[in-house]
Motif scaffolding. Sequence first.
Motif, PDB file in Angstrom:
ATOM      1  N   LYS A 160      -4.006  -3.110  10.492  1.00 54.80           N
ATOM      2  CA  LYS A 160      -3.792  -1.864   9.754  1.00 54.80           C
ATOM      3  C   LYS A 160      -2.295  -1.705   9.558  1.00 54.80           C
ATOM      4  CE  LYS A 160      -4.579   3.020  10.792  1.00 54.80           C
ATOM      5  NZ  LYS A 160      -5.660   3.891  11.311  1.00 54.80           N
ATOM      6  N   LYS A 162       0.809   0.474   8.352  1.00 55.89           N
ATOM      7  CA  LYS A 162       1.241   1.834   8.031  1.00 55.89           C
ATOM      8  C   LYS A 162       2.175   1.785   6.825  1.00 55.89           C
ATOM      9  CE  LYS A 162      -0.673   4.241  11.451  1.00 55.89           C
ATOM     10  NZ  LYS A 162      -1.594   5.376  11.209  1.00 55.89           N
ATOM     11  N   ASP A 189      -2.611   2.390   5.689  1.00 54.30           N
ATOM     12  CA  ASP A 189      -2.729   3.809   6.046  1.00 54.30           C
ATOM     13  C   ASP A 189      -1.433   4.527   5.693  1.00 54.30           C
ATOM     14  OD1 ASP A 189      -3.180   6.298   7.102  1.00 54.30           O
ATOM     15  OD2 ASP A 189      -3.465   5.626   9.173  1.00 54.30           O
ATOM     16  N   ASN A 191      -1.000   7.796   5.851  1.00 50.41           N
ATOM     17  CA  ASN A 191      -0.834   9.065   6.586  1.00 50.41           C
ATOM     18  C   ASN A 191      -0.359  10.192   5.664  1.00 50.41           C
ATOM     19  OD1 ASN A 191      -0.178   6.928   9.092  1.00 50.41           O
ATOM     20  ND2 ASN A 191      -1.390   8.721   9.666  1.00 50.41           N
ATOM     21  N   GLU A 215      -6.342   4.059   3.554  1.00 59.48           N
ATOM     22  CA  GLU A 215      -6.542   5.238   4.391  1.00 59.48           C
ATOM     23  C   GLU A 215      -5.589   6.365   3.990  1.00 59.48           C
ATOM     24  OE1 GLU A 215      -6.908   4.173   8.489  1.00 59.48           O
ATOM     25  OE2 GLU A 215      -6.520   6.205   9.214  1.00 59.48           O
ATOM     26  N   ASP A 240      -8.951  10.379   6.490  1.00 58.87           N
ATOM     27  CA  ASP A 240      -8.611  10.562   7.906  1.00 58.87           C
ATOM     28  C   ASP A 240      -8.134  12.000   8.115  1.00 58.87           C
ATOM     29  OD1 ASP A 240      -7.752  10.536  10.488  1.00 58.87           O
ATOM     30  OD2 ASP A 240      -6.220   9.013  10.246  1.00 58.87           O
ATOM     31  N   GLU A 241      -6.885  12.290   7.740  1.00 55.12           N
ATOM     32  CA  GLU A 241      -6.382  13.649   7.938  1.00 55.12           C
ATOM     33  C   GLU A 241      -7.195  14.691   7.162  1.00 55.12           C
ATOM     34  OE1 GLU A 241      -4.456  10.986   7.675  1.00 55.12           O
ATOM     35  OE2 GLU A 241      -2.567  11.184   8.770  1.00 55.12           O
ATOM     36  N   ASN A 262     -13.228   8.484   8.484  1.00 56.26           N
ATOM     37  CA  ASN A 262     -12.633   8.087   9.756  1.00 56.26           C
ATOM     38  C   ASN A 262     -12.841   9.242  10.730  1.00 56.26           C
ATOM     39  OD1 ASN A 262     -11.230   6.601  11.637  1.00 56.26           O
ATOM     40  ND2 ASN A 262      -9.210   7.232  10.915  1.00 56.26           N
ATOM     41  N   LYS A 264     -12.406  10.892  14.143  1.00 54.93           N
ATOM     42  CA  LYS A 264     -11.665  10.869  15.402  1.00 54.93           C
ATOM     43  C   LYS A 264     -12.252  11.991  16.236  1.00 54.93           C
ATOM     44  CE  LYS A 264      -7.419   8.993  13.487  1.00 54.93           C
ATOM     45  NZ  LYS A 264      -6.046   9.258  13.013  1.00 54.93           N
TER      46      LYS A 264
HETATM   47 MG   LIG Z   1      -4.895   7.387   9.844  1.00 53.30          MG
END
Ligand SMILES: [Mg+2]
Length: 365
Positions: A160, A162, A189, A191, A215, A240-241, A262, A264
Motif C-alpha cells: 500500500k 501512501k 492511499d 488519505n 483508497e 476509508d475516512e 474499508n 476499521k
Molecule cells: Mg486509509
Amino acid sequence: MKIVQIEATCISLPLNTDLNISGGKYNRADRVYVKITTDQGIYGWGEAAPIPQYAEETMESVKFIIDKYLAPLLIGQDPMNLAQIHEQMKVIKGNNFAKAAIDFACYDISGKALGVPVYTLLGGKYRDKVAIGQSIGIKSIDHAVEEAHKYAEEGFQSIKIKIGIDPDHDVKTVGAIRERLPDIPIRVDANQGYRLEQAIHALSRMEEYNLLLIEQPVPKWDLDGMAELCRLLRTPILADESLYTIHDAVQLIKHKAADIFNIKIMKPGGLYPSLKIAGMAEAAGIPLSIGSMIEAGVGTAAGAHFAAAVKYLEYPSDIKGPTLYSDDVLQEPVRIEKGFTYVPDGPGLGVEVDQEKINHYKVDL
Ligand SMILES: [Mg+2]
C-alpha cells in the motif's frame, strides 16, 4: 454478571519506523488500554488507538471520556449485553474510539465467560488467517522502492503506497515501484489528500501501472467526488475516512460513492456496530478490506476476530499494527507471518496482556 471496575491507562509505544501520511507524521503510538473487571472476577481488555492526524480523538480525550462519562454509566451493567452497553454509551455523542475500547473489553469478557473465541460471538469464522499488506509512507522514490522490495521479500501479499501530497511525485513513485515489482498488487492511499480535479488527473495516469484499488482519494465529505471517481476510473475506489459510522455506510451506498469498504473496527465504536456495517456492505454487494488504526496487540486481536467473521473479505487487510512497533504489551504476540495475520483461538480475544508492560509504557497525564 456485572461490571465493577473500568480502568483506562494511557501508554505510549515506540514505532520502529516514522510514519508519514497525507495529514501528518508520527513515530510513537499513543494508545489507551482499558481493563474491565466484573463481579465474577472475569476481566477483559480493550484498546483505543487514537491518531490525532487521522481522527478527532486523542489519548487524553479517550481517557477523560471513559473516566468521567462512560465508566460511571456502565458500572453495574452486564458486559455481555452489548446492545444495551452501546445504547447507554449513545448518551455521549461521538468519541467512538473510547467506545470501541469498551466494546472490545466487553466482547473479551463475554467470550471468556462462555469459553469461546470472540469470532464465535460474531457468528463464526470464514477463515483462520487474514491476508495483509504493508504500507509505505510518503518518502523519496528510491527509499519507497527499496522498502517495497523489502516487504515483498518478507512475504506481504500486497503493497500500500501512501500518496496525496504531491501528485507528480506520487505518480513517479508508483511507476518506479511497479517497474521493480511487476506482479505485486499495489493499492494507493491518498488519505483524502487530493482535490477532485487533481485526483482525476493523477489517478488516471497512475492506473496505467495496474492498481488493485485506490483508497480515499478525496476528502471524506466529498461523496459526489468519490462517486465520480467510481464512474471514471476502472480501478475500484475504496472508502476509508468517508466510512466512520453505520450512517456513513448508508450514505456511501446511496451515493454509489465506494466500490469497496474499508472497515476499521475502531471507527464506528467497536465490533458490534462494525458487524452492522459488514451486513450493509454484504447486502449492497460491496466487498471489504479490514483496515486498522495500527492498533497494538489487543486491538489487532479484535481486528483479526472481526476479519475472520465477515463474508466478502476480498481485498488485503491492514491488521498489522504490531509489525510497526518496537515492542508490544501482550505476553504472547498475535501471530503475524509471511503476509498473514492468524486469528487467535483462545476464549475471548485469545490474548493475554502483560501488566508490567502496561506499567512500563504508562504515560501520566
Ligand atoms: Mg486509509
